[in-house]
Design a protein around this motif. Structure first.
Motif, PDB file in Angstrom:
ATOM      1  N   LEU A 146       1.383   4.719  19.111  1.00 52.61           N
ATOM      2  CA  LEU A 146       2.189   5.798  19.685  1.00 52.61           C
ATOM      3  C   LEU A 146       2.351   6.963  18.708  1.00 52.61           C
ATOM      4  O   LEU A 146       2.331   8.128  19.107  1.00 52.61           O
ATOM      5  CB  LEU A 146       3.565   5.279  20.100  1.00 52.61           C
ATOM      6  N   PHE A 147       2.505   6.646  17.428  1.00 53.79           N
ATOM      7  CA  PHE A 147       2.642   7.694  16.423  1.00 53.79           C
ATOM      8  C   PHE A 147       1.421   8.601  16.427  1.00 53.79           C
ATOM      9  O   PHE A 147       1.541   9.831  16.446  1.00 53.79           O
ATOM     10  CB  PHE A 147       2.841   7.087  15.023  1.00 53.79           C
ATOM     11  N   TYR A 148       0.223   7.995  16.423  1.00 52.72           N
ATOM     12  CA  TYR A 148      -0.989   8.811  16.385  1.00 52.72           C
ATOM     13  C   TYR A 148      -1.229   9.528  17.702  1.00 52.72           C
ATOM     14  O   TYR A 148      -1.764  10.640  17.720  1.00 52.72           O
ATOM     15  CB  TYR A 148      -2.197   7.977  15.954  1.00 52.72           C
ATOM     16  N   LEU A 149      -0.812   8.942  18.817  1.00 56.00           N
ATOM     17  CA  LEU A 149      -0.897   9.650  20.091  1.00 56.00           C
ATOM     18  C   LEU A 149       0.012  10.871  20.064  1.00 56.00           C
ATOM     19  O   LEU A 149      -0.382  11.969  20.475  1.00 56.00           O
ATOM     20  CB  LEU A 149      -0.524   8.731  21.253  1.00 56.00           C
ATOM     21  N   ALA A 150       1.229  10.698  19.563  1.00 59.37           N
ATOM     22  CA  ALA A 150       2.163  11.823  19.452  1.00 59.37           C
ATOM     23  C   ALA A 150       1.625  12.887  18.497  1.00 59.37           C
ATOM     24  O   ALA A 150       1.736  14.090  18.772  1.00 59.37           O
ATOM     25  CB  ALA A 150       3.534  11.328  18.988  1.00 59.37           C
ATOM     26  N   ALA A 151       1.025  12.459  17.398  1.00 61.50           N
ATOM     27  CA  ALA A 151       0.452  13.417  16.443  1.00 61.50           C
ATOM     28  C   ALA A 151      -0.679  14.207  17.094  1.00 61.50           C
ATOM     29  O   ALA A 151      -0.784  15.430  16.903  1.00 61.50           O
ATOM     30  CB  ALA A 151      -0.060  12.684  15.197  1.00 61.50           C
ATOM     31  N   LEU A 152      -1.511  13.540  17.876  1.00 57.69           N
ATOM     32  CA  LEU A 152      -2.598  14.228  18.564  1.00 57.69           C
ATOM     33  C   LEU A 152      -2.035  15.209  19.593  1.00 57.69           C
ATOM     34  O   LEU A 152      -2.505  16.350  19.694  1.00 57.69           O
ATOM     35  CB  LEU A 152      -3.537  13.214  19.227  1.00 57.69           C
ATOM     36  N   CYS A 153      -1.025  14.769  20.334  1.00 57.58           N
ATOM     37  CA  CYS A 153      -0.382  15.677  21.289  1.00 57.58           C
ATOM     38  C   CYS A 153       0.145  16.920  20.590  1.00 57.58           C
ATOM     39  O   CYS A 153      -0.096  18.044  21.044  1.00 57.58           O
ATOM     40  CB  CYS A 153       0.769  14.970  22.014  1.00 57.58           C
ATOM     41  N   ASN A 154       0.850  16.736  19.489  1.00 58.90           N
ATOM     42  CA  ASN A 154       1.404  17.875  18.742  1.00 58.90           C
ATOM     43  C   ASN A 154       0.305  18.812  18.274  1.00 58.90           C
ATOM     44  O   ASN A 154       0.434  20.029  18.370  1.00 58.90           O
ATOM     45  CB  ASN A 154       2.226  17.397  17.546  1.00 58.90           C
ATOM     46  N   THR A 155      -0.770  18.246  17.761  1.00 59.49           N
ATOM     47  CA  THR A 155      -1.877  19.054  17.255  1.00 59.49           C
ATOM     48  C   THR A 155      -2.525  19.870  18.372  1.00 59.49           C
ATOM     49  O   THR A 155      -2.945  21.003  18.150  1.00 59.49           O
ATOM     50  CB  THR A 155      -2.933  18.155  16.573  1.00 59.49           C
ATOM     51  N   LEU A 156      -2.583  19.297  19.570  1.00 59.71           N
ATOM     52  CA  LEU A 156      -3.223  19.970  20.702  1.00 59.71           C
ATOM     53  C   LEU A 156      -2.247  20.809  21.526  1.00 59.71           C
ATOM     54  O   LEU A 156      -2.646  21.430  22.509  1.00 59.71           O
ATOM     55  CB  LEU A 156      -3.900  18.926  21.609  1.00 59.71           C
ATOM     56  N   GLY A 157      -0.970  20.811  21.130  1.00 60.84           N
ATOM     57  CA  GLY A 157       0.026  21.596  21.849  1.00 60.84           C
ATOM     58  C   GLY A 157       0.399  20.988  23.200  1.00 60.84           C
ATOM     59  O   GLY A 157       0.700  21.694  24.152  1.00 60.84           O
ATOM     60  N   ILE A 158       0.364  19.675  23.270  1.00 56.23           N
ATOM     61  CA  ILE A 158       0.705  18.934  24.489  1.00 56.23           C
ATOM     62  C   ILE A 158       1.902  18.053  24.161  1.00 56.23           C
ATOM     63  O   ILE A 158       1.993  17.519  23.065  1.00 56.23           O
ATOM     64  CB  ILE A 158      -0.489  18.042  24.928  1.00 56.23           C
ATOM     65  N   THR A 159       2.816  17.886  25.108  1.00 58.94           N
ATOM     66  CA  THR A 159       3.921  16.962  24.877  1.00 58.94           C
ATOM     67  C   THR A 159       3.614  15.624  25.533  1.00 58.94           C
ATOM     68  O   THR A 159       2.895  15.560  26.539  1.00 58.94           O
ATOM     69  CB  THR A 159       5.261  17.501  25.439  1.00 58.94           C
ATOM     70  N   LEU A 160       4.168  14.560  24.961  1.00 60.17           N
ATOM     71  CA  LEU A 160       4.020  13.244  25.575  1.00 60.17           C
ATOM     72  C   LEU A 160       4.617  13.244  26.975  1.00 60.17           C
ATOM     73  O   LEU A 160       4.110  12.571  27.878  1.00 60.17           O
ATOM     74  CB  LEU A 160       4.703  12.170  24.721  1.00 60.17           C
ATOM     75  N   ASN A 161       5.668  14.008  27.152  1.00 58.65           N
ATOM     76  CA  ASN A 161       6.295  14.110  28.463  1.00 58.65           C
ATOM     77  C   ASN A 161       5.320  14.670  29.500  1.00 58.65           C
ATOM     78  O   ASN A 161       5.242  14.174  30.626  1.00 58.65           O
ATOM     79  CB  ASN A 161       7.553  14.971  28.380  1.00 58.65           C
ATOM     80  N   GLU A 162       4.547  15.697  29.123  1.00 55.70           N
ATOM     81  CA  GLU A 162       3.535  16.256  30.030  1.00 55.70           C
ATOM     82  C   GLU A 162       2.509  15.198  30.417  1.00 55.70           C
ATOM     83  O   GLU A 162       2.127  15.090  31.583  1.00 55.70           O
ATOM     84  CB  GLU A 162       2.782  17.408  29.364  1.00 55.70           C
ATOM     85  N   VAL A 163       2.076  14.436  29.442  1.00 59.50           N
ATOM     86  CA  VAL A 163       1.082  13.390  29.687  1.00 59.50           C
ATOM     87  C   VAL A 163       1.644  12.357  30.660  1.00 59.50           C
ATOM     88  O   VAL A 163       0.982  11.977  31.630  1.00 59.50           O
ATOM     89  CB  VAL A 163       0.656  12.717  28.362  1.00 59.50           C
TER      90      VAL A 163
END
Length: 114
Positions: free
Chosen positions: A80-97
């Protein structure tokens, strides 16, 4: 300052996923708290999609012991940490996903088989 490079995040995510898979595998092969019983399931020709939901299962028997559960949860947390980090890097929120996935599942209705 770590995990700024998308390449670092992707490779660490893949590593974390492998470690999570290994933790579940070890629960089966080393600890034995889980067992896998998988075989081809017969599907009656007259079965509906709702019937198929009842015919399918996870192939797992048993439950994670407290030690294996802690290890698996720890490895899932890294995932989950790395998924969140990838989201942040790409300008996407986990909530959007999650919202987009929920819309897909809701649209699929009975076809999602959950």
């Amino acid at each position: 300052m770590r995990h700024q490079s998308v390449l670092d995040i992707l490779s660490k995510s893949q590593e974390a996923n492998a470690r999570m898979n290994r933790a579940v595998t070890k629960a089966v092969t080393s600890c034995g708290c889980l067992r896998v019983h998988a075989e081809k399931k017969p599907f009656p020709k007259e079965a509906s999609l709702k019937d198929l939901k009842n015919l399918l299962d996870s192939h797992l028997q048993g439950e994670l012991c407290s030690n294996c559960r802690d290890i698996v949860i720890n490895e899932m947390g890294k995932n989950l940490f790395y998924l969140a980090a990838l989201c942040n890097t790409l300008g996407i929120t986990l909530n959007e996903v999650m919202e987009q996935e929920i819309k897909k599942i809701t649209t699929l209705g009975v076809f999602n088989l959950t």
